[in-house]
Write an enzyme that holds these catalytic residues in place. Sequence first.
Site, mmCIF file in Angstrom:
data_model
loop_
_atom_site.group_PDB
_atom_site.id
_atom_site.type_symbol
_atom_site.label_atom_id
_atom_site.label_comp_id
_atom_site.label_asym_id
_atom_site.label_seq_id
_atom_site.Cartn_x
_atom_site.Cartn_y
_atom_site.Cartn_z
ATOM 1 C CD1 TRP A 54 33.439 -5.648 90.777
ATOM 2 C CD2 TRP A 54 33.290 -7.865 90.662
ATOM 3 N NE1 TRP A 54 32.131 -5.969 90.511
ATOM 4 C CE2 TRP A 54 32.017 -7.323 90.440
ATOM 5 C CE3 TRP A 54 33.435 -9.254 90.643
ATOM 6 C CZ2 TRP A 54 30.892 -8.113 90.193
ATOM 7 C CZ3 TRP A 54 32.325 -10.046 90.400
ATOM 8 C CH2 TRP A 54 31.066 -9.461 90.175
ATOM 9 C CB CYS B 53 40.481 -8.775 90.382
ATOM 10 S SG CYS B 53 39.304 -9.288 91.608
ATOM 11 C CE LYS C 27 26.381 2.139 78.954
ATOM 12 N NZ LYS C 27 26.845 1.235 77.945
ATOM 13 C CD GLU D 112 26.548 0.516 82.617
ATOM 14 O OE1 GLU D 112 27.256 -0.348 83.143
ATOM 15 O OE2 GLU D 112 26.488 0.672 81.387
ATOM 16 C CE LYS E 288 35.446 -0.777 79.765
ATOM 17 N NZ LYS E 288 34.155 -0.234 79.309
ATOM 18 C CD GLU F 75 24.497 0.313 75.401
ATOM 19 O OE1 GLU F 75 24.196 -0.816 75.821
ATOM 20 O OE2 GLU F 75 25.557 0.875 75.718
ATOM 21 C CG ASN G 3 41.442 -11.267 87.513
ATOM 22 O OD1 ASN G 3 40.261 -11.310 87.838
ATOM 23 N ND2 ASN G 3 41.838 -10.938 86.306
ATOM 24 N N GLY G 4 40.086 -13.975 89.454
ATOM 25 C CA GLY G 4 39.357 -15.134 88.945
ATOM 26 C C GLY G 4 38.582 -15.814 90.061
ATOM 27 C CG HIS H 134 1.631 -6.557 74.246
ATOM 28 N ND1 HIS H 134 0.423 -7.085 73.871
ATOM 29 C CD2 HIS H 134 2.209 -6.078 73.120
ATOM 30 C CE1 HIS H 134 0.278 -6.941 72.554
ATOM 31 N NE2 HIS H 134 1.341 -6.330 72.082
ATOM 32 N NE ARG I 130 41.456 -6.232 85.136
ATOM 33 C CZ ARG I 130 41.224 -6.904 84.019
ATOM 34 N NH1 ARG I 130 41.232 -6.280 82.864
ATOM 35 N NH2 ARG I 130 40.993 -8.199 84.038
HETATM 36 C C1 F6R Z 1 27.812 -1.818 80.068
HETATM 37 C C2 F6R Z 1 28.991 -2.639 79.994
HETATM 38 C C3 F6R Z 1 28.846 -4.105 80.136
HETATM 39 C C4 F6R Z 1 29.731 -4.821 79.104
HETATM 40 C C5 F6R Z 1 29.680 -6.337 79.336
HETATM 41 C C6 F6R Z 1 30.460 -7.090 78.276
HETATM 42 O O1 F6R Z 1 28.120 -0.467 79.955
HETATM 43 O O2 F6R Z 1 30.074 -2.140 79.832
HETATM 44 O O3 F6R Z 1 27.515 -4.491 80.025
HETATM 45 O O4 F6R Z 1 29.273 -4.494 77.830
HETATM 46 O O5 F6R Z 1 30.198 -6.637 80.597
HETATM 47 O O6 F6R Z 1 31.805 -6.734 78.278
HETATM 48 P P1 F6R Z 1 32.732 -7.010 77.045
HETATM 49 O O7 F6R Z 1 32.220 -6.229 75.892
HETATM 50 O O8 F6R Z 1 34.086 -6.570 77.486
HETATM 51 O O9 F6R Z 1 32.669 -8.489 76.769
#
Ligand code: F6R
Length: 611
Positions: A73, A2, A488, A491, A606, A484, A99-100, A507, A27
């Site tokens: 969000w 948010c 990527k 998502e 984000k 990772e 927000n929260g 396994h 966000r």
């Molecule tokens: C993946 C991604 C998320 C963040 C996670 C932690 O691309 O962006 O998995 O890495 O939400 O966020 P931060 O680093 O802001 O604590």
Amino acid sequence: MCGIVAYIGPREAYPVILKGLKRLEYRGYDSSGVALLNDELRVYKKKGKVAELEDSLVGKDLHAHAGMGHTRWATHGEPNDRNAHPHSSASGRLAMIHNGIIENYTQLKQELMRKGYVFKSDTDTEVLLNFIEDIQQNNQCGLEEAVRIALKRVVGAYVIVLLDRDTPDTLIAARKGSPLVIGIGKGEHFLASDASPIIEYTKEVVYVNDYELAILKSDELILKNLGNDKITPFIQKLDMEMAAIEKGGYEHFMLKEIFEQPATIFDCLRGRLDVVKGTITMAGIQQHIEKLSTAKRIIMIGCGTSWHAGLVAEYVFEELCRIPVEVEYASEFRYRNPVVHPGDVIIAISQSGETADTIVAIEKAKENGAFILGVVNVVGSSIARISNAGAYTHAGPEIGVASTKAFTAQLAVLTMIALKIAKERGSIDTTRYMHLLNELHSVPEKVKEVLKLNGAIQKLAEKYKEAKDALYLGRGYNFAVALEGALKLKEISYIHAEGYPAAEMKHGPIALVDEALPVVFVATRDSYHEKIVSNIQEVKARKGKIVAVISEGDTIIESMADDCMVIPEADELIAPMLSVIPLQLLAYYSGVAKGYDVDKPRNLAKSVTVE
Ligand code: F6R
């Protein structure tokens, strides 16, 4: 999670708020809305992205000098117009954005329903707003006092901003657990979840702390705690330029941020790493070097991509410092009664510095006497402020929802910290230390080389875009890179992808291998090379499609793989900063090839400020 933005002053509020919402859309983008206050309080809101709200407001009366906006969000209640913010109070006199999460909202809602309140939405926000209005009516008090009383009963995290039709010259905001920045202009004030909506107008900002209340007029800012004591605002200068929050000619922020990595890693090393003198200067680390180098144990905590950075760092720290390291999902760590002793060092890794799971894990570790070292990107963020010490990653604003440049900067910072501790402990010899300093120094140039794969990876993404699943495998330092890469891909392109340590494949996951399954091996030349070659053979024998990230001159894997992404040679400890980049590009182009909005993948946000 948010985004909120608000304005009070001589400008037209709506254009400021609309632009701010567009900058904060990363966000959350389930719905958006604005409240504008002149003589009357007007609330407009709409399901979907900010552009849809903007279209729906063409021709409406948007004139106002005070207002606020929200991009959502969804937590409580599905994304629709009804649940969009701002919410209006029962009397229609107040409007609020939030927000929260209000954790005890059910209890508050029941109390209010017993008093006859009827709710128009399914949100916790509307409950809190009416709770505030109810207090105001019962106590015959001003809004500010009602907010203070209400917040003492609230369990959860919030930033709230309120407008009152009867006091059009005032905005009231409060924070606990979610971010809030105030921009101080000349005769005007801005409020936002981060500095991006503010930077265009002023560089003077105040970061509001937990349990603080801000009362804003055009020309006055009063900060108070919940006990009604005044607090002197600590005004800081923003170290950020407008260009950093614009796309700069790239089609998406994600691509821009991938391409920024030579510069962001350089910025991260700049002023710290001196290969001539053989030093690493990090004041925040140096100050606590004894505590760090005598730690019996280090625990890395983080979420998502930041957790993956912790996994790479586990290998680096154990190798160089010979201190046992554990890596924990912040969300699990907090709730499983972890064994933490005074003297343990917690390294909290976060791009945003606002991730709720990581914040509560830090609080838990602090209670038990641990020392918290924050590795954070956003300057002035909550995690940066609650840590005992820290090192910023200096990657600049990361706006694409998928984390890219923050990851490589996290790796660079964590490697430097490990090298400093190892030097202090005497667990690394000078030759190896100097070699790694030089290797780190060469990363930005090598990243430029890796980025030359751009066109080839775009074609590769086209080739594999119809895959339903993908397996990502790596060993050693590249194991977390495989995780990772898989994160990527899923998502951004919504292709189901799993990351595994390559040897674990036999396994279980090997059962998935057939001619339709792309298996991405992160197999740069390192001490595990021979072993991973065997794993590739195992997949090949079962007709899996082999896509491999390999080092220059690796003719062995090249002859086995269907497709290769060849990157410069690097020490195995440094290699993840390079090997992850082709995987970022592969995910990006897969999402683009499938026509998805890669900067705003579905259901994501984000900055995850709810637990
Ligand atoms: C993946 C991604 C998320 C963040 C996670 C932690 O691309 O962006 O998995 O890495 O939400 O966020 P931060 O680093 O802001 O604590």
